[in-house]
Design a protein around this motif. Structure first.
Motif, PDB file in Angstrom:
ATOM      1  N   ALA A 197      94.649-119.427 -92.503  1.00  0.00           N
ATOM      2  CA  ALA A 197      94.959-120.638 -93.264  1.00  0.00           C
ATOM      3  C   ALA A 197      95.857-121.575 -92.458  1.00  0.00           C
ATOM      4  CB  ALA A 197      95.620-120.261 -94.585  1.00  0.00           C
ATOM      5  N   ILE A 198      96.852-121.028 -91.777  1.00  0.00           N
ATOM      6  CA  ILE A 198      97.776-121.860 -90.994  1.00  0.00           C
ATOM      7  C   ILE A 198      97.034-122.556 -89.862  1.00  0.00           C
ATOM      8  CG2 ILE A 198      99.685-121.740 -89.338  1.00  0.00           C
ATOM      9  CD1 ILE A 198     101.040-119.752 -91.182  1.00  0.00           C
ATOM     10  N   GLN A 199      96.160-121.828 -89.171  1.00  0.00           N
ATOM     11  CA  GLN A 199      95.415-122.451 -88.082  1.00  0.00           C
ATOM     12  C   GLN A 199      94.472-123.532 -88.606  1.00  0.00           C
ATOM     13  OE1 GLN A 199      96.457-122.054 -85.112  1.00  0.00           O
ATOM     14  NE2 GLN A 199      97.845-120.448 -85.847  1.00  0.00           N
ATOM     15  N   ARG A 200      93.939-123.323 -89.794  1.00  0.00           N
ATOM     16  CA  ARG A 200      93.102-124.355 -90.399  1.00  0.00           C
ATOM     17  C   ARG A 200      93.924-125.603 -90.723  1.00  0.00           C
ATOM     18  NH1 ARG A 200      91.039-124.588 -96.578  1.00  0.00           N
ATOM     19  NH2 ARG A 200      89.858-126.528 -96.415  1.00  0.00           N
ATOM     20  N   VAL A 201      95.114-125.401 -91.308  1.00  0.00           N
ATOM     21  CA  VAL A 201      95.988-126.531 -91.636  1.00  0.00           C
ATOM     22  C   VAL A 201      96.341-127.303 -90.370  1.00  0.00           C
ATOM     23  CG1 VAL A 201      98.228-127.204 -92.554  1.00  0.00           C
ATOM     24  CG2 VAL A 201      96.918-125.407 -93.688  1.00  0.00           C
ATOM     25  N   ARG A 202      96.692-126.596 -89.319  1.00  0.00           N
ATOM     26  CA  ARG A 202      97.055-127.250 -88.060  1.00  0.00           C
ATOM     27  C   ARG A 202      95.885-128.051 -87.494  1.00  0.00           C
ATOM     28  NH1 ARG A 202      99.207-123.196 -83.855  1.00  0.00           N
ATOM     29  NH2 ARG A 202      99.650-125.162 -82.772  1.00  0.00           N
ATOM     30  N   ALA A 203      94.685-127.443 -87.529  1.00  0.00           N
ATOM     31  CA  ALA A 203      93.512-128.108 -86.975  1.00  0.00           C
ATOM     32  C   ALA A 203      93.138-129.356 -87.767  1.00  0.00           C
ATOM     33  CB  ALA A 203      92.337-127.136 -86.937  1.00  0.00           C
ATOM     34  N   GLU A 204      93.255-129.291 -89.079  1.00  0.00           N
ATOM     35  CA  GLU A 204      92.808-130.404 -89.919  1.00  0.00           C
ATOM     36  C   GLU A 204      93.847-131.507 -90.060  1.00  0.00           C
ATOM     37  OE1 GLU A 204      91.316-129.063 -93.663  1.00  0.00           O
ATOM     38  OE2 GLU A 204      89.790-127.753 -92.761  1.00  0.00           O
ATOM     39  N   THR A 205      95.126-131.165 -89.887  1.00  0.00           N
ATOM     40  CA  THR A 205      96.169-132.176 -90.032  1.00  0.00           C
ATOM     41  C   THR A 205      96.715-132.660 -88.696  1.00  0.00           C
ATOM     42  OG1 THR A 205      97.956-130.527 -90.172  1.00  0.00           O
ATOM     43  CG2 THR A 205      96.863-131.175 -92.240  1.00  0.00           C
ATOM     44  N   GLY A 206      96.464-131.903 -87.633  1.00  0.00           N
ATOM     45  CA  GLY A 206      97.003-132.261 -86.332  1.00  0.00           C
ATOM     46  C   GLY A 206      98.463-131.932 -86.159  1.00  0.00           C
ATOM     47  N   SER A 207      99.027-131.177 -87.092  1.00  0.00           N
ATOM     48  CA  SER A 207     100.441-130.802 -87.027  1.00  0.00           C
ATOM     49  C   SER A 207     100.605-129.490 -86.270  1.00  0.00           C
ATOM     50  CB  SER A 207     101.005-130.654 -88.440  1.00  0.00           C
ATOM     51  OG  SER A 207     102.343-130.192 -88.401  1.00  0.00           O
ATOM     52  N   ASP A 208     101.640-129.423 -85.447  1.00  0.00           N
ATOM     53  CA  ASP A 208     101.902-128.179 -84.712  1.00  0.00           C
ATOM     54  C   ASP A 208     102.443-127.088 -85.618  1.00  0.00           C
ATOM     55  OD1 ASP A 208     101.085-129.244 -82.289  1.00  0.00           O
ATOM     56  OD2 ASP A 208     103.087-129.999 -81.802  1.00  0.00           O
ATOM     57  N   GLN A 209     103.153-127.481 -86.671  1.00  0.00           N
ATOM     58  CA  GLN A 209     103.785-126.504 -87.546  1.00  0.00           C
ATOM     59  C   GLN A 209     103.533-126.833 -89.016  1.00  0.00           C
ATOM     60  OE1 GLN A 209     107.958-126.540 -86.104  1.00  0.00           O
ATOM     61  NE2 GLN A 209     107.568-124.456 -85.406  1.00  0.00           N
ATOM     62  N   VAL A 210     103.713-125.822 -89.850  1.00  0.00           N
ATOM     63  CA  VAL A 210     103.564-125.984 -91.296  1.00  0.00           C
ATOM     64  C   VAL A 210     104.819-125.439 -91.972  1.00  0.00           C
ATOM     65  CG1 VAL A 210     101.071-125.663 -91.086  1.00  0.00           C
ATOM     66  CG2 VAL A 210     102.504-123.719 -91.745  1.00  0.00           C
ATOM     67  N   VAL A 211     104.985-125.813 -93.235  1.00  0.00           N
ATOM     68  CA  VAL A 211     106.018-125.226 -94.095  1.00  0.00           C
ATOM     69  C   VAL A 211     105.313-124.334 -95.100  1.00  0.00           C
ATOM     70  CG1 VAL A 211     107.792-125.670 -95.832  1.00  0.00           C
ATOM     71  CG2 VAL A 211     107.582-127.178 -93.839  1.00  0.00           C
ATOM     72  N   ILE A 212     105.758-123.097 -95.217  1.00  0.00           N
ATOM     73  CA  ILE A 212     105.208-122.171 -96.200  1.00  0.00           C
ATOM     74  C   ILE A 212     106.073-122.214 -97.450  1.00  0.00           C
ATOM     75  CG2 ILE A 212     104.817-119.735 -96.756  1.00  0.00           C
ATOM     76  CD1 ILE A 212     104.079-119.254 -93.867  1.00  0.00           C
ATOM     77  N   VAL A 213     105.442-122.391 -98.603  1.00  0.00           N
ATOM     78  CA  VAL A 213     106.117-122.260 -99.893  1.00  0.00           C
ATOM     79  C   VAL A 213     105.441-121.114-100.621  1.00  0.00           C
ATOM     80  CG1 VAL A 213     106.720-123.364-102.080  1.00  0.00           C
ATOM     81  CG2 VAL A 213     106.659-124.724 -99.976  1.00  0.00           C
ATOM     82  N   LEU A 225     105.813-132.530 -92.912  1.00  0.00           N
ATOM     83  CA  LEU A 225     104.963-131.463 -92.408  1.00  0.00           C
ATOM     84  C   LEU A 225     104.019-130.992 -93.511  1.00  0.00           C
ATOM     85  CD1 LEU A 225     107.528-129.288 -90.417  1.00  0.00           C
ATOM     86  CD2 LEU A 225     105.640-130.602 -89.448  1.00  0.00           C
ATOM     87  N   PRO A 226     102.815-130.560 -93.160  1.00  0.00           N
ATOM     88  CA  PRO A 226     101.909-130.016 -94.184  1.00  0.00           C
ATOM     89  C   PRO A 226     102.433-128.691 -94.715  1.00  0.00           C
ATOM     90  CG  PRO A 226     100.996-129.676 -91.998  1.00  0.00           C
ATOM     91  CD  PRO A 226     102.211-130.547 -91.826  1.00  0.00           C
ATOM     92  N   VAL A 227     102.025-128.368 -95.930  1.00  0.00           N
ATOM     93  CA  VAL A 227     102.549-127.202 -96.646  1.00  0.00           C
ATOM     94  C   VAL A 227     101.419-126.235 -96.954  1.00  0.00           C
ATOM     95  CG1 VAL A 227     103.631-126.440 -98.808  1.00  0.00           C
ATOM     96  CG2 VAL A 227     104.458-128.506 -97.654  1.00  0.00           C
ATOM     97  N   LEU A 228     101.698-124.953 -96.789  1.00  0.00           N
ATOM     98  CA  LEU A 228     100.785-123.903 -97.226  1.00  0.00           C
ATOM     99  C   LEU A 228     101.417-123.192 -98.412  1.00  0.00           C
ATOM    100  CD1 LEU A 228      98.215-122.191 -96.863  1.00  0.00           C
ATOM    101  CD2 LEU A 228      99.551-120.686 -95.364  1.00  0.00           C
ATOM    102  N   LEU A 229     100.733-123.201 -99.557  1.00  0.00           N
ATOM    103  CA  LEU A 229     101.222-122.578-100.782  1.00  0.00           C
ATOM    104  C   LEU A 229     100.633-121.175-100.907  1.00  0.00           C
ATOM    105  CD1 LEU A 229     100.637-125.656-103.116  1.00  0.00           C
ATOM    106  CD2 LEU A 229     102.843-124.901-102.199  1.00  0.00           C
ATOM    107  N   ILE A 230     101.502-120.186-101.101  1.00  0.00           N
ATOM    108  CA  ILE A 230     101.070-118.790-101.212  1.00  0.00           C
ATOM    109  C   ILE A 230     101.546-118.239-102.547  1.00  0.00           C
ATOM    110  CG2 ILE A 230     101.111-116.506-100.154  1.00  0.00           C
ATOM    111  CD1 ILE A 230     101.841-117.779 -97.519  1.00  0.00           C
ATOM    112  N   HIS A 231     100.618-117.857-103.388  1.00  0.00           N
ATOM    113  CA  HIS A 231     100.949-117.382-104.734  1.00  0.00           C
ATOM    114  C   HIS A 231     101.416-115.924-104.715  1.00  0.00           C
ATOM    115  CE1 HIS A 231      97.344-114.874-104.955  1.00  0.00           C
ATOM    116  NE2 HIS A 231      96.663-115.895-104.432  1.00  0.00           N
ATOM    117  N   GLY A 232     101.780-115.426-105.895  1.00  0.00           N
ATOM    118  CA  GLY A 232     102.263-114.065-106.024  1.00  0.00           C
ATOM    119  C   GLY A 232     101.217-113.122-106.607  1.00  0.00           C
ATOM    120  N   TYR A 233     101.681-111.961-107.001  1.00  0.00           N
ATOM    121  CA  TYR A 233     100.809-110.876-107.483  1.00  0.00           C
ATOM    122  C   TYR A 233     100.039-111.303-108.734  1.00  0.00           C
ATOM    123  CZ  TYR A 233      99.541-106.376-109.583  1.00  0.00           C
ATOM    124  OH  TYR A 233      98.861-105.325-110.158  1.00  0.00           O
ATOM    125  N   GLY A 234      98.745-111.008-108.741  1.00  0.00           N
ATOM    126  CA  GLY A 234      97.915-111.254-109.911  1.00  0.00           C
ATOM    127  C   GLY A 234      97.649-112.717-110.202  1.00  0.00           C
TER     128      GLY A 234
END
Length: 360
Positions: free
Chosen positions: A186-202, A135-144
């Motif tokens: 971002a998730i909707q963009r990932v889904r649209a560009e990869t064709g995946s119904d779901q993503v994994v968030i890290v 599954l495609p992954v969305l990376l979300i960073h922390g503070y600062g």
């Protein structure tokens, strides 16, 4: 409105968004430039008044002073978090003197790399592998931070041929709730560009709280799993030293054993669907130097994986954590596949029927 006025307004808007989007990178570059300025000033002073015949030694001493100052900042985070370390019986052992030195050195190097290389120069948008079976992954960073924090995790994901996108959460000092719309976009963009119904968030640190806020508001239709790294699920006392609305939302109020999490965290806890906790894997360190108390990262009803002797910033740069994250991504991608073995040196605490962590 005249065309010229429209053009000026659009140009101003683009300039504003560019400045906002790249704020952390600009700040990091400025701080780096200031450090080089301090080194130059120290070099000139030392060379003029002490080692007039030895320019290389003068330069080395100037660099050493700046490095020591940076090391002192990292050391201070350990000093501030030390009273909270391993309380409430969540840490199964104390570190030896050698392990403590290795812990500090690794965290210092990770902080130096992220602030001097990752944040100012390594921002990225996406890395796509059309033949990936994960599954495609969305990376979300922390503070600062910004997407540059994930530069080293991205290398590991590229080796595993896992498509991944990185989100820059700005404005930097905004409420955590305001990041939900960014994550959804971002998730909707990932889904649209990869064709995946779901993503994994890290997600690292505060990013994990933003991911939980997303699940609360948007549900889990588009998310197969959320992997949090060093997220202060119940707050951290070091957030009291920061600035911004988000710092106030993730702070820990009071002493180690007698304190409580913030009002925002209480509201998050009371308003989220607890059944969605089974989507969350919380990976955290008993010796985190930013999340204090360290047990704050233990999230009831989620799957908790605790490690020893890894600092806060170093989590996403550590090879064993990277291997563990990749294993969790594959598990989410192939739910019927056999369970992958844990990465070397990591241990997954057993849980009782209520999902509470047992001592490890």
């Amino acid at each position: 409105m005249p065309e010229s006025a429209v053009f000026v307004a659009c140009a101003a808007r683009r300039t504003y968004h560019f400045r906002i989007r790249h704020m952390i990178a600009r700040i990091a570059k400025t701080v780096l430039l200031v450090q080089f300025g301090i080194i130059a000033a120290l070099f000139l002073a030392i060379h003029k008044f002490w080692f007039t015949d030895n320019a290389p030694l003068s330069l080395l001493l100037g660099v050493a002073v700046v490095i020591l100052l940076r090391a002192a900042i990292t050391a201070n985070t350990f000093v501030l978090s030390w009273p909270y370390e391993g309380n409430a019986g969540h840490c199964d052992r104390n570190l030896t003197a050698f392990e403590n030195c290795a812990l500090f050195f690794e965290e210092f190097c990770a902080s130096l790399l992220c602030s001097s290389v990752g944040l100012p120069f390594k921002q990225f948008d996406k890395r796509i592998f059309p033949d990936s079976t994960a599954l495609p992954v969305l990376l979300i960073h922390g503070y600062g931070c910004n997407s540059g924090y994930w530069h080293w995790m991205s290398k590991a994901l590229q080796e595993a041929r896992i498509s991944h996108y990185a989100l820059d959460m700005e404005p930097v000092l905004s409420s955590i709730d305001s990041y939900v719309a960014l994550i959804e976009s971002a998730i909707q963009r990932v889904r649209a560009e990869t064709g995946s119904d779901q993503v994994v968030i890290v997600a690292h640190s505060m990013g994990g709280l933003a991911a939980r806020a997303y699940l609360r508001d948007m549900g889990n239709a588009s998310v197969a799993k959320v992997i949090t790294l060093g997220t202060p699920h119940h707050g951290t006392t070091l957030a009291n030293l920061g600035i911004g609305i988000n710092c106030g939302e993730m702070n820990w109020i009071g002493r180690a054993e007698e304190g409580t999490d913030s009002r925002w965290l209480h509201l998050l806890e009371s308003s989220e669907d607890k059944q969605l906790r089974n989507l969350i894997v919380s990976i955290y360190s008993h010796h985190d130097n930013i999340v204090a108390p360290q047990r704050s990262s233990h999230l009831p009803l989620a799957r908790n994986i605790a490690v020893n002797a890894i600092g806060h910033v170093a989590l996403a740069l550590h090879p064993e954590i990277q291997a563990c994250v990749i294993a969790e991504i594959h598990k989410a991608s192939h739910k019927k596949s056999p369970r992958p073995e844990s990465a070397t040196g990591l241990h997954e605490p057993q849980r009782d029927a209520q999902g509470a962590q047992r001592p490890v």
